[in-house]
Design a protein around this motif. Structure first.
Motif, PDB file in Angstrom:
ATOM      1  N   ILE A 228     -52.393 103.919 -26.317  1.00 17.65           N
ATOM      2  CA  ILE A 228     -50.962 103.778 -26.110  1.00 17.65           C
ATOM      3  C   ILE A 228     -50.276 104.004 -27.453  1.00 17.65           C
ATOM      4  N   VAL A 229     -49.011 104.386 -27.420  1.00 22.83           N
ATOM      5  CA  VAL A 229     -48.219 104.525 -28.637  1.00 22.83           C
ATOM      6  C   VAL A 229     -47.132 103.470 -28.618  1.00 22.83           C
ATOM      7  N   ILE A 230     -47.064 102.705 -29.680  1.00 21.32           N
ATOM      8  CA  ILE A 230     -46.124 101.589 -29.784  1.00 21.32           C
ATOM      9  C   ILE A 230     -45.140 101.882 -30.909  1.00 21.32           C
ATOM     10  N   ALA A 231     -43.861 101.713 -30.649  1.00 21.23           N
ATOM     11  CA  ALA A 231     -42.819 101.978 -31.645  1.00 21.23           C
ATOM     12  C   ALA A 231     -42.680 100.801 -32.596  1.00 21.23           C
ATOM     13  N   ALA A 232     -43.766 100.518 -33.313  1.00 17.82           N
ATOM     14  CA  ALA A 232     -43.781  99.435 -34.297  1.00 17.82           C
ATOM     15  C   ALA A 232     -44.712  99.834 -35.432  1.00 17.82           C
ATOM     16  N   ARG A 233     -44.536  99.239 -36.581  1.00 13.37           N
ATOM     17  CA  ARG A 233     -45.359  99.551 -37.735  1.00 13.37           C
ATOM     18  C   ARG A 233     -46.796  99.087 -37.515  1.00 13.37           C
ATOM     19  N   ARG A 234     -47.712  99.765 -38.187  1.00 14.91           N
ATOM     20  CA  ARG A 234     -49.133  99.484 -37.977  1.00 14.91           C
ATOM     21  C   ARG A 234     -49.503  98.054 -38.382  1.00 14.91           C
ATOM     22  N   ASP A 235     -48.966  97.564 -39.500  1.00 18.59           N
ATOM     23  CA  ASP A 235     -49.306  96.201 -39.901  1.00 18.59           C
ATOM     24  C   ASP A 235     -48.764  95.178 -38.916  1.00 18.59           C
ATOM     25  N   THR A 236     -47.621  95.491 -38.286  1.00 18.55           N
ATOM     26  CA  THR A 236     -47.086  94.596 -37.249  1.00 18.55           C
ATOM     27  C   THR A 236     -48.015  94.557 -36.050  1.00 18.55           C
ATOM     28  N   VAL A 237     -48.481  95.719 -35.621  1.00 21.91           N
ATOM     29  CA  VAL A 237     -49.373  95.783 -34.462  1.00 21.91           C
ATOM     30  C   VAL A 237     -50.695  95.090 -34.750  1.00 21.91           C
ATOM     31  N   PHE A 238     -51.238  95.294 -35.941  1.00 25.60           N
ATOM     32  CA  PHE A 238     -52.573  94.757 -36.246  1.00 25.60           C
ATOM     33  C   PHE A 238     -52.613  93.239 -36.221  1.00 25.60           C
TER      34      PHE A 238
END
Length: 253
Positions: A11-21
């Motif tokens: 999936i693609v999420i419109a958020a920064r990678r560190d936020t997602v992790f």
């Protein structure tokens, strides 16, 4: 382990990678998308425990690799004696890739048989969607305030104040489009707003609650002139990874 079959989803999420992790390493956030009682110990050898929301089933595993904010790998299986997938009997690899507009979340679940692969496709389709929704709920928390400030720029007569508000609320490469205008970039949008103030001088304000999900918002608005509605419409607002507005498509009524 001999794991020749795999489920691959993304999936693609419109958020920064560190936020997602953070949703793979912060115990409170981990529980938000798996279910209350789920927990994670974010280190190699740490425990992964999943209490599925609304279900009696649980799963568990051990973290094999963790490389923030790029990848986490853990074993996965169920604690019921009647299951064909025992704890430690499969491997889940989640990789986060920076892409234009946000983060691509890539999941690979390696299993031993075709039957296990087939049985887990629907579950991962569901949980990846839940994951995206949970992450974006936090990301979208400031959407209403951002949109309100953006709408106020359409009534702001001072060019410097208008530019400052657009810089705070809109991406550098924002795209704006409706039946009367197509603007690319903040400077172009500022010029379009200035022209609109000449041809339709009014006060623009939100009409009702912002409806937002997965980084996209629906905003009803009213343009008022001399205390009376001069125009109404609905805008589709897409948010960038940093929470600012990346795209606006306006529908007039």
């Amino acid at each position: 382990m001999d794991l020749p079959f795999s489920i691959d989803r993304h999936i693609v999420i419109a958020a920064r990678r560190d936020t997602v992790f953070r949703y793979f390493t912060d115990p409170a956030r981990w529980a938000q998308w798996w279910g209350a009682g789920s927990r994670v110990d974010p280190r190699v050898g740490g425990e992964v425990f999943i209490q599925y929301a609304g279900m009696s089933a649980t799963a568990q595993g051990t973290i094999v690799e963790i490389a923030a904010p790029e990848r986490i790998v853990f074993t996965y299986g169920y604690d019921r004696p009647d299951t064909p997938l025992a704890p430690g009997a499969s491997l889940v690899t989640i990789t986060l890739v920076e892409v234009p507009g946000g983060t691509r979340v890539e999941l690979r679940h390696d299993v031993a048989t075709e039957a296990l692969r087939r049985d887990h496709v629907a579950g991962w389709r569901y949980h990846m969607a839940v994951f995206g929704h949970v992450v974006m709920t936090e990301h979208d928390a400031g959407a209403t305030a951002t949109i309100d400030r953006y709408l106020a720029t359409w009534s702001e007569r001072d060019a410097d104040a208008r530019a400052a508000a657009l810089a705070a609320t809109c991406s550098d490469d924002i795209v704006y489009r409706d039946r009367y205008g197509y603007a690319t970039g903040r400077d172009d949008l500022a010029g379009h707003i200035a022209a609109a103030q000449i041809h339709l001088p009014s006060t623009l304000a939100r009409d009702g609650d912002v409806r937002v999900t997965l980084g996209t918002a629906l905003v009803d608005w009213t343009a008022t002139k001399d205390g009376a509605p001069a125009a109404r419409g609905t805008s589709v607002v897409e948010l960038a990874a940093d929470g600012r507005i990346a795209r606006v498509t306006g529908f007039w009524r």
